[in-house]
Design a protein around this motif. Structure first.
Motif, PDB file in Angstrom:
ATOM      1  N   UNK A   7      62.038 123.988 106.803  1.00  0.00           N
ATOM      2  CA  UNK A   7      60.758 124.455 107.523  1.00  0.00           C
ATOM      3  C   UNK A   7      59.595 124.901 106.918  1.00  0.00           C
ATOM      4  N   UNK A   8      59.711 125.823 106.134  1.00  0.00           N
ATOM      5  CA  UNK A   8      58.454 126.359 105.366  1.00  0.00           C
ATOM      6  C   UNK A   8      58.231 125.459 104.573  1.00  0.00           C
ATOM      7  N   UNK A   9      58.811 124.625 103.926  1.00  0.00           N
ATOM      8  CA  UNK A   9      58.412 123.642 102.896  1.00  0.00           C
ATOM      9  C   UNK A   9      57.630 122.418 103.744  1.00  0.00           C
ATOM     10  N   UNK A  10      58.061 122.269 105.063  1.00  0.00           N
ATOM     11  CA  UNK A  10      57.358 121.247 105.550  1.00  0.00           C
ATOM     12  C   UNK A  10      55.968 121.735 106.302  1.00  0.00           C
ATOM     13  N   UNK A  11      55.943 122.981 106.528  1.00  0.00           N
ATOM     14  CA  UNK A  11      54.718 123.719 106.899  1.00  0.00           C
ATOM     15  C   UNK A  11      53.742 123.658 105.563  1.00  0.00           C
ATOM     16  N   UNK A  12      54.215 123.841 104.472  1.00  0.00           N
ATOM     17  CA  UNK A  12      53.187 124.022 103.313  1.00  0.00           C
ATOM     18  C   UNK A  12      53.082 122.803 102.854  1.00  0.00           C
ATOM     19  N   UNK A  13      53.663 121.634 103.288  1.00  0.00           N
ATOM     20  CA  UNK A  13      53.132 120.224 102.683  1.00  0.00           C
ATOM     21  C   UNK A  13      52.103 119.829 103.643  1.00  0.00           C
ATOM     22  N   UNK A  14      52.193 120.213 105.036  1.00  0.00           N
ATOM     23  CA  UNK A  14      51.059 119.821 106.088  1.00  0.00           C
ATOM     24  C   UNK A  14      49.801 120.773 105.822  1.00  0.00           C
ATOM     25  N   UNK A  15      49.937 121.812 105.535  1.00  0.00           N
ATOM     26  CA  UNK A  15      48.692 122.556 105.307  1.00  0.00           C
ATOM     27  C   UNK A  15      48.069 122.314 104.163  1.00  0.00           C
ATOM     28  N   UNK A  16      48.846 122.043 102.977  1.00  0.00           N
ATOM     29  CA  UNK A  16      48.136 121.236 101.690  1.00  0.00           C
ATOM     30  C   UNK A  16      47.417 120.020 102.044  1.00  0.00           C
ATOM     31  N   UNK A  17      47.877 119.263 102.935  1.00  0.00           N
ATOM     32  CA  UNK A  17      47.267 117.808 103.187  1.00  0.00           C
ATOM     33  C   UNK A  17      46.030 118.163 104.222  1.00  0.00           C
ATOM     34  N   UNK A  18      46.208 119.152 105.082  1.00  0.00           N
ATOM     35  CA  UNK A  18      45.016 119.356 106.045  1.00  0.00           C
ATOM     36  C   UNK A  18      45.222 120.839 106.172  1.00  0.00           C
ATOM     37  N   UNK A  19      44.240 121.637 105.687  1.00  0.00           N
ATOM     38  CA  UNK A  19      44.143 123.003 105.862  1.00  0.00           C
ATOM     39  C   UNK A  19      43.463 123.477 107.101  1.00  0.00           C
ATOM     40  N   UNK A  20      42.921 122.383 107.780  1.00  0.00           N
ATOM     41  CA  UNK A  20      42.179 122.528 109.144  1.00  0.00           C
ATOM     42  C   UNK A  20      43.094 122.179 110.091  1.00  0.00           C
ATOM     43  N   UNK A 143      37.724 108.590  83.444  1.00  0.00           N
ATOM     44  CA  UNK A 143      37.896 108.549  84.799  1.00  0.00           C
ATOM     45  C   UNK A 143      39.150 109.340  85.238  1.00  0.00           C
ATOM     46  N   UNK A 144      39.305 109.784  86.799  1.00  0.00           N
ATOM     47  CA  UNK A 144      40.629 110.257  86.871  1.00  0.00           C
ATOM     48  C   UNK A 144      41.625 109.072  87.213  1.00  0.00           C
ATOM     49  N   UNK A 145      42.761 109.293  86.885  1.00  0.00           N
ATOM     50  CA  UNK A 145      43.883 108.166  87.130  1.00  0.00           C
ATOM     51  C   UNK A 145      44.551 109.049  88.300  1.00  0.00           C
ATOM     52  N   UNK A 146      44.985 110.387  87.988  1.00  0.00           N
ATOM     53  CA  UNK A 146      45.915 110.996  89.067  1.00  0.00           C
ATOM     54  C   UNK A 146      44.924 112.304  89.124  1.00  0.00           C
ATOM     55  N   UNK A 147      44.771 112.631  90.523  1.00  0.00           N
ATOM     56  CA  UNK A 147      44.436 114.095  90.688  1.00  0.00           C
ATOM     57  C   UNK A 147      44.946 114.528  91.726  1.00  0.00           C
ATOM     58  N   UNK A 148      45.407 115.601  92.012  1.00  0.00           N
ATOM     59  CA  UNK A 148      46.162 116.198  93.275  1.00  0.00           C
ATOM     60  C   UNK A 148      45.985 117.704  93.334  1.00  0.00           C
ATOM     61  N   UNK A 149      45.594 118.204  94.347  1.00  0.00           N
ATOM     62  CA  UNK A 149      45.751 119.663  94.723  1.00  0.00           C
ATOM     63  C   UNK A 149      46.864 120.062  95.363  1.00  0.00           C
ATOM     64  N   UNK A 150      47.790 119.135  95.906  1.00  0.00           N
ATOM     65  CA  UNK A 150      48.875 119.754  96.468  1.00  0.00           C
ATOM     66  C   UNK A 150      50.079 119.754  95.761  1.00  0.00           C
TER      67      UNK A 150
END
Length: 158
Positions: A7-20, A143-150
């Motif tokens: 559940x913590x992992x799911x929370x972290x995935x969601x807030x990384x995708x949308x912090x708001x 040019x960027x090919x892959x750029x991730x923040x999550x």
């Protein structure tokens, strides 16, 4: 907080995708009621697993169209020289990332600037002025090919 569960992992995935994301929407997406969801989110923040919330800005849209990767060698690699360099680059706004490296360079920097003239200014008036810098090697990103923040939390193959 030492260990995180699914559940913590799911929370972290969601807030990384949308912090708001609202707590209501977050709780629905992770399958918890709002109160326990908010409590878990606060625990993740208190445990320094979530360290901050940010807005991601498109560098091109704000005139930072040049990305350079700079490999830096110091003339000496003792603690004093490493500290001097690290303290100096921490205060240079063009340096987006700085890593202490193994191999033939001591550091690798990711630098964002407006244009090549700005990069030259960065090199001549900032980076080469740091005591102990002996060699620089620069590569420019086309040019960027892959750029991730999550982070890939919960996305790993098990």
């Amino acid at each position: 907080m030492n260990e995180i569960d699914e559940i913590d992992r799911r929370i972290l995935m969601e807030v990384q995708d949308n912090g708001r994301i609202t707590n209501q929407e977050l709780s629905e997406r992770v399958g918890l009621s709002p109160s326990p969801c908010l409590r878990r989110l606060k625990q993740l923040e208190a445990g320094k697993i979530i360290t901050q919330y940010v807005a991601l800005v498109n560098p091109d849209r704000v005139g930072l169209g040049v990305t350079a990767f700079v490999r830096v060698r110091l003339d000496q690699q003792d603690d004093r020289h490493l500290s001097i360099f690290e303290e100096a680059v921490a205060h240079i706004p063009e340096v987006m990332e700085c890593y202490l490296m193994t191999g033939d360079a001591d550091y690798q920097l990711r630098v964002l600037v407006d244009d090549l003239s700005a990069f030259e200014d960065f090199l001549r008036h900032k980076l080469t002025k740091i005591a102990g810098v002996s060699q620089l090697t620069t590569s420019f990103a086309l040019r960027p090919v892959v750029y991730r923040t999550a982070l890939p939390i919960g996305r790993q193959e098990r």
